[in-house]
Structures are given as C-alpha cells and as structure tokens.
Design an enzyme around this catalytic site. Structure first.
Site, PDB file in Angstrom:
ATOM      1  N   HIS A 193       0.818  -1.215   0.000  1.00 49.16           N
ATOM      2  CA  HIS A 193       0.000   0.000   0.000  1.00 49.16           C
ATOM      3  C   HIS A 193       0.853   1.267   0.000  1.00 49.16           C
ATOM      4  O   HIS A 193       0.363   2.341  -0.316  1.00 49.16           O
ATOM      5  CB  HIS A 193      -1.002  -0.013   1.161  1.00 49.16           C
ATOM      6  CG  HIS A 193      -0.422   0.261   2.513  1.00 49.16           C
ATOM      7  ND1 HIS A 193      -0.115  -0.742   3.404  1.00 49.16           N
ATOM      8  CD2 HIS A 193      -0.110   1.417   3.141  1.00 49.16           C
ATOM      9  CE1 HIS A 193       0.342  -0.213   4.516  1.00 49.16           C
ATOM     10  NE2 HIS A 193       0.374   1.104   4.389  1.00 49.16           N
ATOM     11  N   ASP A 227       0.214  -7.670   1.318  1.00 44.36           N
ATOM     12  CA  ASP A 227       0.649  -6.286   1.514  1.00 44.36           C
ATOM     13  C   ASP A 227       2.172  -6.169   1.527  1.00 44.36           C
ATOM     14  O   ASP A 227       2.765  -5.499   2.381  1.00 44.36           O
ATOM     15  CB  ASP A 227       0.068  -5.699   2.804  1.00 44.36           C
ATOM     16  CG  ASP A 227       0.196  -4.177   2.846  1.00 44.36           C
ATOM     17  OD1 ASP A 227       0.253  -3.560   1.770  1.00 44.36           O
ATOM     18  OD2 ASP A 227       0.250  -3.620   3.957  1.00 44.36           O
ATOM     19  N   SER A 306       4.634   2.509   7.846  1.00 45.78           N
ATOM     20  CA  SER A 306       4.324   1.350   7.008  1.00 45.78           C
ATOM     21  C   SER A 306       5.532   0.927   6.180  1.00 45.78           C
ATOM     22  O   SER A 306       6.145   1.735   5.507  1.00 45.78           O
ATOM     23  CB  SER A 306       3.169   1.678   6.064  1.00 45.78           C
ATOM     24  OG  SER A 306       1.986   1.866   6.783  1.00 45.78           O
TER      25      SER A 306
END
Length: 460
Positions: A193, A227, A306
């Site tokens: 992402h 992911d 992230s």
C-alpha cells in the site's frame, strides 16, 4: 473475482479490525505557516526592583522584533520573530558621596589583582582552547559509540543505516512510507500500500537513504494479498537487515520499530510483542484486502511507519509494520498511535519477497471453500450455497479431497480454535502451499479431525 476462503458477502461485512497505516499525501509547507504549536512561548522579563529615587522618566519604549529561542520544529521561513517592547534604558541614579582615600587605594589594588587574574584565565582559555587549566571541572562523555550492543541505542545504531524512506509522486499527490534494505545489491522491502500508486502513468518512486542520498526505484513485484512489495535501486554495497525467525517471538519480547512516521525519517520507538497470530484484514472499500496473521505491538506506529522493520533485541527483523487499529468512528489518518500496531511476520515476508524477486508475483495457500459470513455459531461454517458462480467447496480441491462438504463447520486449525472467518483465512495464509494442516470439522453432531494438503492460488 472471488477467492477461495474469501467470505462471501451475504450482507455487508463488519468493518475491518484494523486499518492500513497508509501514508497520507504530504503537501509542501506553506511559505508562512502558522507558528509552531509545540514551541514554548517567549517571554521578556520585566526589570527587577523599583526605580531609584528621583530617576528621570524613561522614554517611551520602541517596538523592535525580538526572535524567540525555542527547540520546537519549524517550517522553512518561520523565523519565530515577535514584536515585543524593548526594555527601558536603565534609570540614572544620584551620585553617592565619595569614598575615603584608603578605600579607593584598596579598591584599586583589588581591581588590579582581579585584572591580572582575568588575564591569566583568558590566556589559558584562548591560547590552547582548553578550560581545564582554568580550574573548571570537566565531564568526560562516554559517547553513543560506548552504548551496549543490546541496548536500544546500540540496536538503533546498527539498524538505522539500513532503513529507508520511500516517496511516491503520482496523480493523487505525494505520499511517503518506510522500507528497509533486503539485499546488498539494491533490493528494498516495503508494503504494497506504500507504493500502490507507483504504477500509475507518470508516477515516480524515490528511495531516500539514511545518509541523505536518494535513488530512483522500480517495482520488482507486489501483492495486495500479503501487503508486500519489493523495490530495486541501482546501487550495490548496501547493508541488508537480517530477517529473524518470527515463529520464535513470544508475547512480552521487547521490540523496536524504525521508520518515518508522518515523514519524520529515522524515528525509533520501542515496545513489546503484545500478541501473536492476531487476525487482521486490512484495506479499504476501494482497495484489495490483505489478510495478515499479525504480530501485535504497543510500539508507537503511525502512518508513514508502514513498510519499516520491527526488530527484536538482537536487531533482527521479525515483522514488517503494516497496519494500525483506530478507535470506532474515526477515519483513516485522523488519530495517532494508540498502542495497537500490527506487523507482517518476517517468515511470511521472506517467502513472499523471494517469490516477488524470482517471478514478479506471489501466491498464497488455499483449502478451496467459501465461508459464510452470516454464520454466528461456534467455529466458522462452509457456505451452503454457491456464491457468484463459485461452488461452496471447490471440486477436487483440498477440502473436497479431504471430505469436507457444504454446511460443515470448521472448529479449529492445528488445534487452535477459530471463531471468525478471518481467523481461519490468516491461519491458512501463514502456511505454504503443499503444507498439511489438521482441521477439526463438525458435520451435524459428528466431529472429526481432517488432514488437508494446501493448494496454491494463482499469482497476484
């Protein structure tokens, strides 16, 4: 397309237990932003004590800009200046009566002695630049290099040079995230992402290293299912981080999260492993859902973390920071860390990264059933009817071959009870195609253990 093990939407599924720690677009700072709310206010102290008797009135104060001196962060162009009154000139006191001659002689002698002493001190200070010879105490610092290797400072010193910031400029603006060096020949690991917009027309991706240099990057491969994404920069001699064995992590282990939360590169936060095998289905209404058998931590993780590493006390990566929980009713990015962060286990990240480097795509294991999201009883139930043209049990698939039928209830996997479809999905996806799992299955009133050999999904 409906994937096996994907709960079919007989109704709108409940909100995901966690949302991506997806980076928000970072706008360029305004030329004249508002003053820093974190800076301490500047004050100009009033003169102490009353004025001397018969002092003439001070002239009206002039207004001059006086800069504040605080340690808060600033945007470019924020000089911190404020207009405050200049202090009034010192009042003129009436001359006192003269001192006796003896006092004057004594004061002259003292002044000469003090002046001579000052000359010696000044000479010692300015001749060789040292204060020690002036008799001032000196504290010798051990320095950061003397920190124990197992301390947070020691681990951070080793890990930080291999952690990178990632910037993607696309049609929707600029977003940032984190990553870390996977191989010395330029491979970098991050979240899918973080670079989801990197494939858009005209988009650019840049990797910023800890030494301040940067390199353009290309996408080697990415998968929304786990992911995970792998980037490549044209640079060699990089220092990769070691991938540890996430299966050895236990609740209570100390961990360190490193990344660029909110664009603040090189941020280090600490915490513990709060839980293991936490089922997290992360994503949004307009994005693919990732099913993560996550490591939960209370180390502060915010958007921008992230893709960064979660390391153990040995400096080994045991997780890839990926998602954060948010209070009910909040929208993505509206709140900071609440001590509920989730990381993809390193063993899963390693398998997926190897596939992406070798083939550009990644697969995941399946048992070949559809799960009924509407079921509210014990365990999870295989759908009774077809959904979207997909059979509840895939013909000649792993579950079919093991004797599982539509309407059966799966109570546990490898002895671990499951009470939610996501729990079963993430437990299966934490395995590898070809692995064998033992499912506790109930048909009517009959319960039995069933051995199922996991099949492989198509690449994504």
């Amino acid at each position: 397309m409906t994937h096996p093990e994907q709960p079919f939407s007989g109704h709108t599924p409940p909100p995901a237990p966690a949302q991506f720690a997806a980076p928000s677009p970072v706008p360029a700072p305004a030329p004249n932003p508002a003053p820093n709310p974190f800076a301490a206010p500047s004050h100009v102290a009033a003169p102490y004590g009353p004025p001397a008797p018969f002092a003439p009135a001070a002239p009206a104060p002039a207004h001059v800009p006086v800069p504040t001196f605080d340690d808060g962060p600033r945007w470019p162009g924020d000089d911190g200046g404020v207009d405050v009154p200049a202090p009034a000139p010192a009042p003129v006191r009436q001359r006192r009566a003269g001192l006796p001659l003896g006092w004057v002689v004594l004061l002259v002698v003292v002044a000469l002695v003090a002046g001579a002493t000052g000359g010696v001190v000044s000479s010692r200070v300015f001749d060789d630049g040292r204060l020690a010879e002036a008799g001032l105490p000196v504290t010798v610092s051990t320095g950061a290099g003397d920190r124990a290797p197992e301390s947070v400072a020691g681990i951070a010193a080793v890990v930080l040079p291999s952690v990178v910031s990632i910037e993607v400029v696309g049609p929707n603006g600029t977003s940032t995230g984190s990553g870390f060096v996977l191989r010395q020949d330029g491979y970098v690991l991050t979240n899918h992402h973080v670079v989801a917009d990197a494939t858009a027309a005209g988009a650019t991706t840049v990797v910023l290293f800890g030494d301040g240099t940067e390199e353009p990057a290309t996408i080697v491969g990415q998968t929304a299912d786990y992911d995970i994404a792998v980037l490549k920069v044209e640079r060699t001699g990089l220092v990769p981080l070691a991938l540890g064995d996430s299966d050895l992590a236990v609740v209570g282990d100390p961990v360190i999260a490193v990344g660029a939360p909110l664009g603040l590169e090189g941020t280090v936060t600490t915490g513990i492993v709060s839980a293991l095998n936490r089922p997290v289905s992360a994503g949004g209404a307009d994005t693919d859902t990732a099913f993560i058998n996550a490591i939960q931590t209370d180390a502060a993780i915010n958007p921008g973390n992230s893709g960064g590493p979660l390391v153990n006390a040995s400096g080994e990566v045991i997780g890839v920071n990926s998602a954060i929980a948010q209070p009910p009713g909040s929208f993505s990015g509206s709140s900071g860390s609440i001590g509920l962060g989730f990381a993809i286990p390193s063993n899963q990240a390693r398998r997926t990264a190897e596939q992406l480097i070798e083939t550009g795509a990644a697969t995941y294991p399946i048992i070949g059933v559809l799960l009924d999201q509407r079921y509210a009883g014990e365990g999870v139930q295989v759908a009774a009817d077809a959904q979207g043209g997909t059979a509840p049990v895939t013909p000649r698939g792993p579950a079919d071959n093991a004797g599982i039928r539509s309407g059966d209830v799966i109570l546990a996997i490898d002895g671990r009870p499951v009470t939610d479809p996501d729990e079963l999905i993430v437990a299966i996806r934490a395995k590898t195609p070809g692995d064998t799992v033992v499912l506790r299955v109930r048909t009517g009133d009959d319960e039995r253990d069933v051995r199922v050999v996991l099949d492989e999904s198509s690449g994504s």
